[in-house]
Scaffold this motif. Sequence first.
Motif, PDB file in Angstrom:
ATOM      1  N   ILE A  60       0.870  -1.181   0.000  1.00 11.65           N
ATOM      2  CA  ILE A  60       0.000   0.000   0.000  1.00 11.65           C
ATOM      3  C   ILE A  60       0.904   1.227   0.000  1.00 11.65           C
ATOM      4  CG2 ILE A  60      -1.639   1.364   1.349  1.00 11.65           C
ATOM      5  CD1 ILE A  60      -2.838  -1.226   2.388  1.00 11.65           C
ATOM      6  N   SER A  61       0.552   2.208  -0.819  1.00 15.14           N
ATOM      7  CA  SER A  61       1.301   3.467  -0.836  1.00 15.14           C
ATOM      8  C   SER A  61       0.306   4.619  -0.779  1.00 15.14           C
ATOM      9  CB  SER A  61       2.162   3.575  -2.099  1.00 15.14           C
ATOM     10  OG  SER A  61       2.932   4.760  -2.072  1.00 15.14           O
ATOM     11  N   MET A  62       0.607   5.610   0.060  1.00 17.44           N
ATOM     12  CA  MET A  62      -0.349   6.701   0.253  1.00 17.44           C
ATOM     13  C   MET A  62       0.359   7.922   0.841  1.00 17.44           C
ATOM     14  SD  MET A  62      -2.265   5.287   3.715  1.00 17.44           S
ATOM     15  CE  MET A  62      -3.356   6.695   3.870  1.00 17.44           C
ATOM     16  N   SER A  63      -0.323   9.058   0.774  1.00 18.86           N
ATOM     17  CA  SER A  63       0.148  10.265   1.443  1.00 18.86           C
ATOM     18  C   SER A  63      -0.354  10.294   2.873  1.00 18.86           C
ATOM     19  CB  SER A  63      -0.343  11.516   0.710  1.00 18.86           C
ATOM     20  OG  SER A  63       0.262  11.648  -0.542  1.00 18.86           O
ATOM     21  N   HIS A  64       0.414  10.942   3.722  1.00 14.11           N
ATOM     22  CA  HIS A  64      -0.003  11.212   5.093  1.00 14.11           C
ATOM     23  C   HIS A  64      -1.001  12.365   5.100  1.00 14.11           C
ATOM     24  CE1 HIS A  64       1.272  12.992   9.234  1.00 14.11           C
ATOM     25  NE2 HIS A  64       0.216  12.210   9.386  1.00 14.11           N
ATOM     26  N   VAL A  65      -0.662  13.431   4.375  1.00 11.66           N
ATOM     27  CA  VAL A  65      -1.498  14.627   4.245  1.00 11.66           C
ATOM     28  C   VAL A  65      -1.659  14.922   2.762  1.00 11.66           C
ATOM     29  CG1 VAL A  65      -1.567  17.135   4.608  1.00 11.66           C
ATOM     30  CG2 VAL A  65      -0.850  15.612   6.472  1.00 11.66           C
ATOM     31  N   THR A  66      -2.880  15.223   2.318  1.00 11.93           N
ATOM     32  CA  THR A  66      -3.082  15.525   0.896  1.00 11.93           C
ATOM     33  C   THR A  66      -2.798  16.994   0.613  1.00 11.93           C
ATOM     34  OG1 THR A  66      -5.455  16.006   1.125  1.00 11.93           O
ATOM     35  CG2 THR A  66      -4.825  13.719   0.668  1.00 11.93           C
ATOM     36  N   PHE A  67      -2.220  17.217  -0.544  1.00 12.06           N
ATOM     37  CA  PHE A  67      -1.830  18.565  -0.945  1.00 12.06           C
ATOM     38  C   PHE A  67      -3.017  19.399  -1.409  1.00 12.06           C
ATOM     39  CE2 PHE A  67      -2.106  16.232  -4.832  1.00 12.06           C
ATOM     40  CZ  PHE A  67      -2.444  17.145  -5.819  1.00 12.06           C
ATOM     41  N   HIS A  68      -4.073  18.750  -1.874  1.00 15.63           N
ATOM     42  CA  HIS A  68      -5.134  19.459  -2.584  1.00 15.63           C
ATOM     43  C   HIS A  68      -6.353  19.770  -1.723  1.00 15.63           C
ATOM     44  CE1 HIS A  68      -6.349  15.260  -2.770  1.00 15.63           C
ATOM     45  NE2 HIS A  68      -7.576  15.699  -2.896  1.00 15.63           N
ATOM     46  N   ALA A  69      -6.430  19.227  -0.508  1.00 13.71           N
ATOM     47  CA  ALA A  69      -7.588  19.523   0.336  1.00 13.71           C
ATOM     48  C   ALA A  69      -7.294  19.381   1.820  1.00 13.71           C
ATOM     49  CB  ALA A  69      -8.773  18.629  -0.043  1.00 13.71           C
ATOM     50  N   GLY A  70      -6.056  19.015   2.173  1.00 14.91           N
ATOM     51  CA  GLY A  70      -5.686  18.979   3.579  1.00 14.91           C
ATOM     52  C   GLY A  70      -6.234  17.823   4.375  1.00 14.91           C
ATOM     53  N   HIS A  71      -6.558  16.696   3.705  1.00 13.31           N
ATOM     54  CA  HIS A  71      -6.907  15.505   4.470  1.00 13.31           C
ATOM     55  C   HIS A  71      -5.679  15.045   5.270  1.00 13.31           C
ATOM     56  CE1 HIS A  71      -9.244  15.355   0.679  1.00 13.31           C
ATOM     57  NE2 HIS A  71     -10.232  14.887   1.429  1.00 13.31           N
ATOM     58  N   ARG A  72      -5.902  14.581   6.470  1.00  9.81           N
ATOM     59  CA  ARG A  72      -4.837  13.904   7.219  1.00  9.81           C
ATOM     60  C   ARG A  72      -5.324  12.481   7.477  1.00  9.81           C
ATOM     61  NH1 ARG A  72      -2.471  15.685  13.054  1.00  9.81           N
ATOM     62  NH2 ARG A  72      -4.716  15.706  13.464  1.00  9.81           N
ATOM     63  N   PHE A  73      -4.715  11.542   6.768  1.00 10.39           N
ATOM     64  CA  PHE A  73      -5.196  10.168   6.813  1.00 10.39           C
ATOM     65  C   PHE A  73      -4.613   9.414   8.001  1.00 10.39           C
ATOM     66  CE2 PHE A  73      -5.509  10.679   1.972  1.00 10.39           C
ATOM     67  CZ  PHE A  73      -6.837  11.077   2.054  1.00 10.39           C
ATOM     68  N   ASP A  74      -5.309   8.387   8.411  1.00 15.40           N
ATOM     69  CA  ASP A  74      -4.906   7.575   9.561  1.00 15.40           C
ATOM     70  C   ASP A  74      -3.869   6.541   9.110  1.00 15.40           C
ATOM     71  OD1 ASP A  74      -4.647   6.111  11.850  1.00 15.40           O
ATOM     72  OD2 ASP A  74      -6.757   5.509  12.001  1.00 15.40           O
ATOM     73  N   VAL A  75      -2.660   7.010   8.899  1.00 14.70           N
ATOM     74  CA  VAL A  75      -1.615   6.128   8.391  1.00 14.70           C
ATOM     75  C   VAL A  75      -1.202   5.077   9.412  1.00 14.70           C
ATOM     76  CG1 VAL A  75      -0.682   7.719   6.655  1.00 14.70           C
ATOM     77  CG2 VAL A  75       0.116   7.870   9.010  1.00 14.70           C
ATOM     78  N   GLU A  76      -1.356   5.388  10.690  1.00 18.91           N
ATOM     79  CA  GLU A  76      -0.981   4.399  11.707  1.00 18.91           C
ATOM     80  C   GLU A  76      -1.852   3.147  11.604  1.00 18.91           C
ATOM     81  OE1 GLU A  76      -1.327   7.600  12.329  1.00 18.91           O
ATOM     82  OE2 GLU A  76       0.674   8.227  13.000  1.00 18.91           O
ATOM     83  N   SER A  77      -3.147   3.326  11.424  1.00 11.44           N
ATOM     84  CA  SER A  77      -4.021   2.149  11.316  1.00 11.44           C
ATOM     85  C   SER A  77      -3.754   1.386  10.028  1.00 11.44           C
ATOM     86  CB  SER A  77      -5.497   2.556  11.403  1.00 11.44           C
ATOM     87  OG  SER A  77      -5.948   3.194  10.221  1.00 11.44           O
ATOM     88  N   VAL A  78      -3.424   2.114   8.958  1.00  8.82           N
ATOM     89  CA  VAL A  78      -3.094   1.442   7.698  1.00  8.82           C
ATOM     90  C   VAL A  78      -1.792   0.665   7.848  1.00  8.82           C
ATOM     91  CG1 VAL A  78      -2.643   1.734   5.231  1.00  8.82           C
ATOM     92  CG2 VAL A  78      -4.335   3.198   6.362  1.00  8.82           C
ATOM     93  N   GLY A  79      -0.827   1.239   8.565  1.00  7.77           N
ATOM     94  CA  GLY A  79       0.423   0.522   8.821  1.00  7.77           C
ATOM     95  C   GLY A  79       0.201  -0.760   9.599  1.00  7.77           C
ATOM     96  N   GLN A  80      -0.693  -0.711  10.573  1.00  9.95           N
ATOM     97  CA  GLN A  80      -1.015  -1.926  11.330  1.00  9.95           C
ATOM     98  C   GLN A  80      -1.663  -2.974  10.431  1.00  9.95           C
ATOM     99  OE1 GLN A  80      -3.452  -0.467  14.526  1.00  9.95           O
ATOM    100  NE2 GLN A  80      -1.737   0.540  15.566  1.00  9.95           N
ATOM    101  N   LEU A  81      -2.521  -2.522   9.527  1.00  7.45           N
ATOM    102  CA  LEU A  81      -3.157  -3.436   8.573  1.00  7.45           C
ATOM    103  C   LEU A  81      -2.099  -4.104   7.698  1.00  7.45           C
ATOM    104  CD1 LEU A  81      -5.917  -4.424   7.296  1.00  7.45           C
ATOM    105  CD2 LEU A  81      -5.615  -2.531   5.663  1.00  7.45           C
ATOM    106  N   CYS A  82      -1.137  -3.306   7.232  1.00  4.31           N
ATOM    107  CA  CYS A  82      -0.064  -3.860   6.400  1.00  4.31           C
ATOM    108  C   CYS A  82       0.736  -4.897   7.177  1.00  4.31           C
ATOM    109  CB  CYS A  82       0.851  -2.745   5.909  1.00  4.31           C
ATOM    110  SG  CYS A  82       0.107  -1.676   4.655  1.00  4.31           S
TER     111      CYS A  82
END
Length: 393
Positions: free
Chosen positions: A152-174
């Motif tokens: 899985i590859s993703m941004s932590h924060v999006t440049f175009h709308a300022g989403h801050r994604f829950d990367v910690e939970s995605v890391g645990q899933l990985c």
Amino acid sequence: MSQHYDVAAIRRAFPAAEHVVYLDSGFQTPLSRPVKEAYERFLREGFETAGPKQIWLNRLEETRAKVAALLGAQPHEIAFTKNTSESMNIAANALPLRAGDKVLMIHGDHPNNAYAFLNLAKKGVEVAFIPMTDVVNADSFRSHIDERTRAISMSHVTFHAGHRFDVESVGQLCEQHGLYFVVDVMQGIGVTPIDAKAMKATFIGSGTHKGLLVPQGLGLLYWDATRVELEPAYLAAASLAEPPLDFIARPDNMALPATAGRFELGNFNLPAIQGLDAAIDLINAVGIGNVEAHCFDLGDYLIERLDQLDVGLVGPRDRQHRAPHIYVVALPATEWLDYFTQNGIRVSPERDGIRVSLGMFNTTADIDRLIEAIRARNVPSTQARTAVLSKLG
């Protein structure tokens, strides 16, 4: 006045902020005095002594340690690159992906993250995109994982709308599924705390010209050093565990070091690295948690003032799901960007509006200038519209 630190003192370190309402740190931060002085020292040393290279390389290692501390990593897990795009391409090509393997990404995430993996189609690797919503976490990916999924590859924060994604939970899933996890932290680093180990990331990539306060041309790559199977798609003498002292290449000397140096090609951007050293010192002096809190407060104030004008915000409003410093105002960029520029307000056009991106030096007065510029162009507030409708009766 911020309750978190002396913003006025920090603001004086960014002279450009005194001449323009600078709300564009998501594009590039203005040059600060400490970073400028670090560049000047490098140039003076090169000019006067033809370059004390060993001293510069020693400073490089000191900076590497500071970068590692910023990411909750170890110095041997940090490589210097040219920019985020190079970091993401290094990561994509280091993963042992084969024909038929699948990588999950988010539709509409930064294109230079996506292209690094889309380019693997030549090897038969498939990229599958999940929908982008205001909230992205492990559950967003879970149903898309199958027996072919490898990363899985993703941004932590999006440049175009300022989403801050829950990367910690995605890391645990990985970790649960034995997947590689690659994270682009370009838009969050330097503004919000990042913990590579809590993310359980395989690779983290970033540039340095936004929250890390350094001009373009320098990037970072974190590598989980326990992943010894991950090797660069290229090789140079500087990448080796034991570079040949006589500079003669030999096929029996190609072993890689147990450090992220395996991903470096040598001839570093030394002036930028010295600038980064000064920038991290400045960030640490303020405290990255304080920077984040200050930007969150400014963001709350911005949202409140926009609501008064009945002007919308693109992306999440909740602190839990938004970045502290990136806000996209729902005003058409084609109609508003030149107007803001003419009024001495620096912002960026984005997909769905005007991006306002904050830095450690911004104040509520900067927000007020933006709001007054919007008001002056006669964007009516709900109250004003109600009054007009009442008169029309």
